[in-house]
Design an enzyme around this catalytic site. Structure first.
Site, PDB file in Angstrom:
ATOM      1  CG  HIS A  62       3.783  -8.560   4.631  1.00 42.43           C
ATOM      2  ND1 HIS A  62       2.469  -8.351   4.352  1.00 42.43           N
ATOM      3  CD2 HIS A  62       4.315  -9.174   3.544  1.00 42.43           C
ATOM      4  CE1 HIS A  62       2.205  -8.833   3.144  1.00 42.43           C
ATOM      5  NE2 HIS A  62       3.308  -9.322   2.625  1.00 42.43           N
ATOM      6  CB  CYS A 415      -0.353   4.703 -21.625  1.00 46.22           C
ATOM      7  SG  CYS A 415      -1.290   3.533 -20.636  1.00 46.22           S
ATOM      8  CB  CYS A 417      -5.385   2.071 -19.816  1.00 47.07           C
ATOM      9  SG  CYS A 417      -6.008   1.346 -21.338  1.00 47.07           S
TER      10      CYS A 417
END
Lengths: 499, 417
Positions: A62, A415, A417
């Site tokens: 930020h 994997c 996904c």
């Protein structure tokens, strides 16, 4: 990376500075220190760097517009985006400059934006712009129609804190820092006028300087150093992760309102999911990272208010992290200072935004060490970090071809996904990852929508085979968290597992 | 440049849907076809379903999952069908260009006349449910545990609580018991089992495993490994009822809480998804909203019987065959099929009415005697219906012919009688 196994009170070594806590801040300090001549040690009670609160971070960089003017945390965060962009180049890491918009949904909130801008600028940040509804809609087509103004900044961004904590630690170790994982500090004794004896569950370390970067446990480390008056106030924040298929809903970090109970924050993650937070409650204790149904519902409400199209069914996981503030500074500010009782010991009591301020904190700690007498002489040679783990999924097609040509295991997706390949998983294990969670956080295998249902058994086997241990010894996150408990009646080391 | 090849039909997945599609396409004379399989062997999830009960309709005998798969694998082998193992399809484009990757052949691109989606489904994970509590080791989806036990030979735990009474959860309750683990209870949030009745009888009752209906897991306990769970009774809106909490010691929690058709590739290709089934909208040849892309098996909608999955595979292959032969697929007249009163979902969602059509549908809640009505001129009576048991409804062509050409909507609804 050093493995945490032995429990005998062995003598581990002598060093100039020992850093307690390999979270993002400890790792950042260790890496900065490793540029200097001297002997340094980094100790961590968990099985892996960043396995404390760092892995439960929002992972956002930020600007200090929410830090009070003149606060330490504001000062240390002033140029965070630039610092992280530079570090990303040095460490071959991913920093995604998504920008941020602080939204006003009501007329009376517009003033808050101007105040935030003033705070940020007074704290040294630049690059703000107050924008109107058309620009908001142009930047964020799915944001609520109620958004009437926004405070926009282009440079803030997102990263993945566990990946950075690991990389900083790896680079520090590469430059001579000794790392002790699974080493919880049980005692700190003044040996003589020059040395402390730090006793851990893995053995003892002699050190001239002690850095207390123990995060949630920094009050306990402080007490061991004789500073019994340091107390922490804890808040537990719940965050939700959404499927990549809805990632087009939000492009920037979007903030709404802030209170004791929440920080309204929805943003893309470094890997292209959406993260939504943060609903706060008081945790039962430091280990209470449980998430309740109510936490999830309250968090979801925060998101829905900013992005009405958000649906709960697209949530793939929830988690919580614990934030702390200390009693030594006012207004929730950081307290980074030498111990009042123990010479050559420095407390690093951070909190939000600990990740954002981490580079600034590391500079400040080194300055304090020098003030305490440490000779800061730069090494002739500082090794830059070797290449980061190349990721198959995000590589363009031509790069993918090259990766497979160099190592055909990049052609084997483990994997489905997250499209993580066997080569990536083996790479990570060879570079020191020795738990299921470690593989998940560094390669993303198991991080996607099925949460490891499909690839879990493969990752288990790769860990066992590469580390040369039986599968029953493979853990999720260190000692005691074994993934499986034994073998089936016909299974076993050379049984059904080998097909 | 990537190597590019042309295919008549690409089939994604070699589970029961993909294999049946491949065998049927070959039987019809399509020889330029490839089946893509990401696992090391063909068979899909059947490989780990070592219990019996498969194939009663298709083969008129009771087979285990691997036996059922092997029937099709043998047919495919003797037909010389190319099954590319350890090969993942990374992307499908709208123009039916497909990109695959494997260790042995690297990246490849295929331009396909037709694509049959047969990727199956995945299990709903804990995160999607938001089960409160800590995040220790020892939480598995039922299918993951099934793979660990039946393929890898590993025991996931010793004392187990199962959340959800889906069929895999029920099957795993028995499997774990036979392997010497203690299954303390199966908790189901609904007031009825979400699995087949025969599985409740054969997997729970026969082993005296309690099925706690209207119960859920209120909290998971344990720091490193699961130490226990809090079970709680829920009301009809699934809200926990106070003072019904009970702590149950266990080292493992298995989740059998729903299956989700795995349509990420389909969506990439622009295929529209029916929110009710979680699978593509299809017509009576199982063609999706994207011309030339077909869908069958659990990626289309979650089935309970493998025989239906194989049937769908054959139908999709028939459609794909007709498409590459340039036959129109009855697009002149289209009736929208609507899951109306009492019906939760239906496939296909669009029909031409120019052929006999099988509808697969599920009721929303358990019902006693009921009648199912299709449009205005077809009805069928049932003695009972449950959401866990898919209804297969064969409608002869003449029923559609009786409907006037102006009929553009076909409502399927059910009423108690």
């Amino acid at each position: 990376m050093a493995k945490a196994q032995s429990v005998s009170p062995a003598f581990l070594g002598e060093c100039d500075v020992v850093i307690i806590g390999a979270g993002i801040i400890g790792a950042m300090i260790a890496r900065e220190l490793s540029k200097l001549k001297g002997k340094f040690a980094l100790i961590e009670k968990e099985a892996f760097p960043g396995f404390g609160v760092s892995k439960a971070s929002l992972s956002q960089i930020h600007l200090p517009d929410f830090c009070p003017i003149g606060s330490l945390k504001g000062k240390l965060s002033a140029n965070a985006p630039q610092r992280f962009k530079k570090l990303a180049r040095e460490l071959d890491l991913h920093y995604r400059e998504v920008g941020e918009i602080w939204l006003a949904l009501k007329q009376e909130h517009i003033e808050n934006l101007w105040e935030a801008k003033k705070r940020g600028e007074s704290n040294g940040a630049r690059g703000y712009e107050i924008i109107g509804p058309e620009k908001i809609r142009q930047l964020e087509p799915y944001v609520t129609k109620k958004a009437i103004a926004g405070l926009y900044a282009k440079e803030p961004g997102v990263l993945y804190t566990p990946e950075w904590t690991f990389a900083l630690t790896e680079n520090a170790v590469q430059n001579g820092v000794s790392l002790y994982l699974g080493a919880a500090v049980t005692g700190i004794d003044k040996e003589d006028d020059h040395y402390y004896k730090v006793t851990t569950t893995r053995g003892q370390i002699r050190a001239r300087y002690v850095i207390n970067a123990a995060g949630l446990y920094s009050d306990e480390i402080a007490a061991l150093l004789g500073d019994a008056d340091i107390h922490l106030e804890l808040r537990k924040g719940t965050m939700l992760i959404f499927d990549k298929s809805v990632s087009s809903l939000v492009r920037h970090m979007l903030f709404g309102t802030f209170s004791e109970k929440h920080s309204q924050d929805i943003a893309p993650t470094a890997h292209g999911n959406l993260i939504l937070g943060v609903h706060y409650v008081k945790p039962r204790n430091k280990k209470d990272t449980s998430v309740s149904r109510e936490n999830i519902e309250e968090t979801f409400k925060l998101g829905k208010e900013l992005v009405p199209a958000l649906r709960e069914k697209d949530m793939i996981t929830s988690f919580s992290g614990i934030l702390c503030t200390n009693n030594k500074a006012s207004d929730g500010d950081f307290y980074i200072a030498p111990s009042e009782h123990a010479p050559r010991a420095i407390h690093v009591l951070a909190g939000a935004p600990g990740l954002t301020a981490a580079p600034g904190i590391a500079d400040m700690v080194i300055r304090l060490l020098v003030e305490q007498g440490l000779k800061a002489e730069e090494k002739k040679v500082f090794h830059t970090r070797k290449e980061s783990f190349p990721r198959f999924e995000s590589a363009p097609l031509s790069k993918k071809e090259k990766m497979i040509a160099s190592n055909p295991k990049y052609g084997h997706i483990v994997c489905r996904c997250e499209q993580v390949t066997e080569a990536e998983v083996i790479n990570a294990i060879k570079r020191g990852v020795d738990t299921m969670d470690g593989v998940k956080h560094l390669t993303r295998a198991g991080m996607g929508r099925c949460q490891g249902s499909f690839c879990g058994s493969s990752v288990l086997k790769y860990l066992a085979n590469t580390l040369g241990i039986p599968a029953t010894k493979v853990t999720k996150k260190g000692a005691g968290s074994h993934h499986i408990v034994g073998y089936t009646k016909q299974g076993g080391e050379s049984g059904a597992g080998e097909c | 440049m990537l190597k590019r090849s042309k295919l008549d039909i690409a089939i994604i997945g070699s589970g029961p849907a993909g294999l049946a599609a491949a065998v049927e396409a070959d039987r019809r004379g399509v020889k330029n076809l490839v089946v893509f399989e990401r696992d090391e062997l063909p068979g899909g999830i059947l490989r780990q379903c070592i219990h019996n009960g498969f194939g009663l309709e298709k083969f008129k005998e009771e087979l285990t999952g691997p036996e059922y798969a092997n029937r099709y694998i043998k047919m495919a082998e003797s037909a010389g069908i190319d099954i590319e193992l350890n090969t993942t399809v990374l992307e499908i484009e709208k123009d039916r260009t497909l990109t695959s990757v494997s260790e042995h052949s690297g990246l490849r691109k295929y331009e396909c006349k037709s694509i049959i989606l047969a990727m199956g489904c995945r299990e709903r994970p804990r995160g999607a449910l938001g089960i409160p509590g800590t995040r220790p080791a020892g939480i598995f989806t039922a299918g993951h545990a099934q793979r660990l036990i039946n393929i890898e030979g590993y025991m996931p735990g010793e004392k187990v609580v199962i959340l959800g009474s889906g069929d895999i959860g029920l099957i795993m309750a028995r499997r774990l018991t036979l392997e010497g683990a203690e299954v303390v209870a199966v908790a189901e949030i609904l007031p009825y089992s979400s699995g087949l009745i025969r599985n409740v009888v054969q997997c729970l009752n026969d082993y005296e495993i309690p099925l706690l209906l209207s119960h859920t897991v209120a909290e998971i306990h344990g720091d490193k490994r699961v130490e226990g769970v809090t079970l709680v009774k829920v009301d009809t809106d699934w809200n926990p009822i106070k003072r019904t909490e009970q702590y149950v010691e266990c080292d493992t929690l298995l989740l059998s809480v729903g299956l989700i058709p795995e349509n990420e590739l389909s969506k990439q290709a622009g295929v529209l998804i029916d929110p009710k089934t979680g699978g593509p909208y299809v017509n009576d040849c199982l063609e999706t909203s994207v011309e030339g892309i077909f869908s069958c098996g659990n990626v289309l909608h979650v089935n309970d019987l493998v025989d239906n999955v194989s049937n769908e595979g054959e139908l999709a292959a028939t459609g794909a065959y007709e498409r590459i032969k340039g036959k129109t697929l009855g697009r002149e007249r289209i009736m929208e099929v609507e899951a109306d009163e009492g019906v939760g979902q239906v496939v296909p969602q669009k029909i031409s009415g120019d052929r006999e059509t099988i509808f697969y549908l599920r009721v929303k809640k358990p019902m006693g005697k009921m009648v199912l009505r299709v449009g205005e001129n077809f009805e069928k009576k049932f003695s009972y219906a449950r959401p866990s048991e898919m209804i297969r409804l064969k409608i002869p062509k003449k029923i559609f012919s009786q409907m006037g050409p102006s009929v553009s909507k076909l409502q399927i609804r059910c009423e108690e009688r």
